[in-house]
Design a protein around this motif. Structure first.
Motif, mmCIF file in Angstrom:
data_model
loop_
_atom_site.group_PDB
_atom_site.id
_atom_site.type_symbol
_atom_site.label_atom_id
_atom_site.label_comp_id
_atom_site.label_asym_id
_atom_site.label_seq_id
_atom_site.Cartn_x
_atom_site.Cartn_y
_atom_site.Cartn_z
ATOM 1 N N HIS A 1 -3.297 -8.224 -3.932
ATOM 2 C CA HIS A 1 -4.549 -8.436 -3.199
ATOM 3 C C HIS A 1 -5.766 -7.910 -3.945
ATOM 4 O O HIS A 1 -6.792 -8.607 -4.068
ATOM 5 N N GLN A 2 -5.698 -6.681 -4.449
ATOM 6 C CA GLN A 2 -6.862 -6.072 -5.087
ATOM 7 C C GLN A 2 -7.305 -6.836 -6.337
ATOM 8 O O GLN A 2 -8.495 -7.048 -6.564
ATOM 9 N N LYS A 3 -6.349 -7.270 -7.124
ATOM 10 C CA LYS A 3 -6.690 -8.016 -8.334
ATOM 11 C C LYS A 3 -7.177 -9.420 -8.006
ATOM 12 O O LYS A 3 -8.001 -9.983 -8.740
ATOM 13 N N ALA A 4 -6.702 -9.994 -6.921
ATOM 14 C CA ALA A 4 -7.202 -11.298 -6.481
ATOM 15 C C ALA A 4 -8.664 -11.183 -6.054
ATOM 16 O O ALA A 4 -9.486 -12.049 -6.383
ATOM 17 N N VAL A 5 -8.988 -10.123 -5.319
ATOM 18 C CA VAL A 5 -10.381 -9.885 -4.933
ATOM 19 C C VAL A 5 -11.245 -9.700 -6.179
ATOM 20 O O VAL A 5 -12.334 -10.284 -6.301
ATOM 21 N N LEU A 6 -10.758 -8.896 -7.119
ATOM 22 C CA LEU A 6 -11.510 -8.642 -8.349
ATOM 23 C C LEU A 6 -11.725 -9.928 -9.140
ATOM 24 O O LEU A 6 -12.815 -10.160 -9.683
ATOM 25 N N ALA A 7 -10.700 -10.773 -9.218
ATOM 26 C CA ALA A 7 -10.830 -12.049 -9.928
ATOM 27 C C ALA A 7 -11.926 -12.899 -9.303
ATOM 28 O O ALA A 7 -12.738 -13.517 -10.012
ATOM 29 N N GLY A 8 -11.971 -12.928 -7.982
ATOM 30 C CA GLY A 8 -13.008 -13.683 -7.293
ATOM 31 C C GLY A 8 -14.395 -13.112 -7.533
ATOM 32 O O GLY A 8 -15.359 -13.854 -7.758
ATOM 33 N N LEU A 9 -14.511 -11.798 -7.494
ATOM 34 C CA LEU A 9 -15.810 -11.152 -7.730
ATOM 35 C C LEU A 9 -16.321 -11.440 -9.139
ATOM 36 O O LEU A 9 -17.503 -11.761 -9.335
ATOM 37 N N GLU A 10 -15.442 -11.326 -10.116
ATOM 38 C CA GLU A 10 -15.856 -11.549 -11.496
ATOM 39 C C GLU A 10 -16.228 -13.003 -11.745
ATOM 40 O O GLU A 10 -17.172 -13.293 -12.481
ATOM 41 N N ALA A 11 -15.492 -13.931 -11.137
ATOM 42 C CA ALA A 11 -15.820 -15.346 -11.299
ATOM 43 C C ALA A 11 -17.142 -15.683 -10.631
ATOM 44 O O ALA A 11 -17.968 -16.425 -11.190
#
Length: 337
Positions: free
Chosen positions: A81-91
């Motif tokens: 979950h945390q890395k999925a959120v981070l991926a979305g934020l960075e994109a």
């Protein structure tokens, strides 16, 4: 005045049961904010598929074809979950002035998204969504959450109590977040470290619309341990302190045993001997386990592996300019032999 571009990031893992309703409600919120001229017309919804095994990604692509404001980011596998959120934020950061992260289960109150945006207009870089109460939780979940926040506070980790990952972040806050390069991602602990102007918006959490939570007890315990080991060395210091205290106790006990021997008053003590062996053995294993947890974190960090891998990115493609090939511009083609 130039209106800010907003992207709402929604991490998804096997959410086919709730996605139709999530699409509908978040699209409604986005359109309402556009009509009020609080955000730009180019604002988007970004659904991040974290390696789902059901129809989550196909539903996202279908919705994207029908409603261009809905976009998707498909990760190569399940990264958490945390890395999925981070991926979305960075994109989203590259094309947005502010980004809101929210889970797909519709438990967080989407009506306060408007309050988030208003706070952003007031000049706040980070807006935390904080639960006003935990009435909808079970007794065990309330007690464990309270214990978690108390432990975190006692060992010096700054967290926002009763806040999960429902928050707004400005572009510059996300750019600062991207400078934190650790592999063990614990956003609830990292975001408060960033600084900048912040505020809170309180809301009541609802029951999950459909499906069931993907956070089992094992995952919640693992998540809590990750947070503690990533931000504090207090557990190791605690083991060291206990070891020091036991050293003093053992010295006193040894002196007592010698005195008893000198006076000829020693007696067989099988029970006390067994208790001491088991107690010290268990304590040693506990200490080794805690130290091993930190060594494991170091082992993962020093590899510097990527946090996630993107398979398909529908979001960035929408912002890329259409490239014209030399042939379409009338340039001569490669001469034939």
């Amino acid at each position: 005045m130039k209106l800010p571009v907003l992207t709402i990031v929604v991490p998804c893992y096997n959410e086919e049961e709730v996605l139709v309703q999530t699409f509908l409600e978040l699209r409604g919120v986005l359109n309402h904010l556009m009509q009020e001229q609080l955000i730009a017309l180019t604002s988007k919804l970004l659904f991040v598929d974290d390696g789902s095994k059901d129809r989550t990604w196909s539903m996202i692509t279908t919705e994207h074809a029908n409603h261009p404001e809905i976009t998707g980011l498909k990760l190569a596998r399940n990264f958490g979950h945390q890395k999925a959120v981070l991926a979305g934020l960075e994109a989203a950061c590259a094309h947005s002035d502010c980004v809101i992260s929210i889970d797909a289960d519709l438990q967080d109150d989407i009506n306060v998204i408007r309050d988030f945006v208003l706070k952003f207009h007031e000049g706040f870089d980070i807006v935390y969504g904080v639960r006003a109460s935990r009435k909808t939780d079970t007794w065990f979940k309330r007690a464990s959450a309270l214990a978690f926040y108390r432990i975190m506070t006692r060992i010096g980790i700054r967290l926002i109590p009763n806040h999960a990952d429902f928050r707004l972040m400005s572009k510059r806050a996300i750019l600062e977040l991207c400078r934190y390069s650790e592999t063990n991602v614990f956003l609830r602990g990292i975001v408060p470290l960033i600084g900048f102007t912040m505020t809170k918006v309180y809301y009541d959490r609802k029951e999950r619309f459909a499906g069931r939570s993907k956070y089992s007890l094992r995952k919640m315990l693992s998540f809590a341990l990750d947070g503690i080991a990533s931000f504090s060395v207090v557990p190791i210091r605690f083991v060291s302190s206990v070891g020091f205290v036991l050293l003093i106790v053992s010295i006193v006990a040894g002196a007592y045993a010698l005195i008893q021997k000198w006076f000829g008053e020693t007696k067989a003590g099988w029970t006390s001997l067994m208790i001491s062996i088991w107690f010290l053995g268990g304590l040693q294993l506990l200490g080794i386990g805690i130290i091993g947890e930190y060594i494991g974190k170091i082992f993962i960090e020093v590899k510097c592996r990527p946090k996630y891998a993107v398979d398909i990115d529908l979001y960035s493609i929408m912002f890329e300019p259409v490239l014209r090939s030399p042939i379409s511009e009338g340039a001569s083609s490669i001469p034939r032999a």
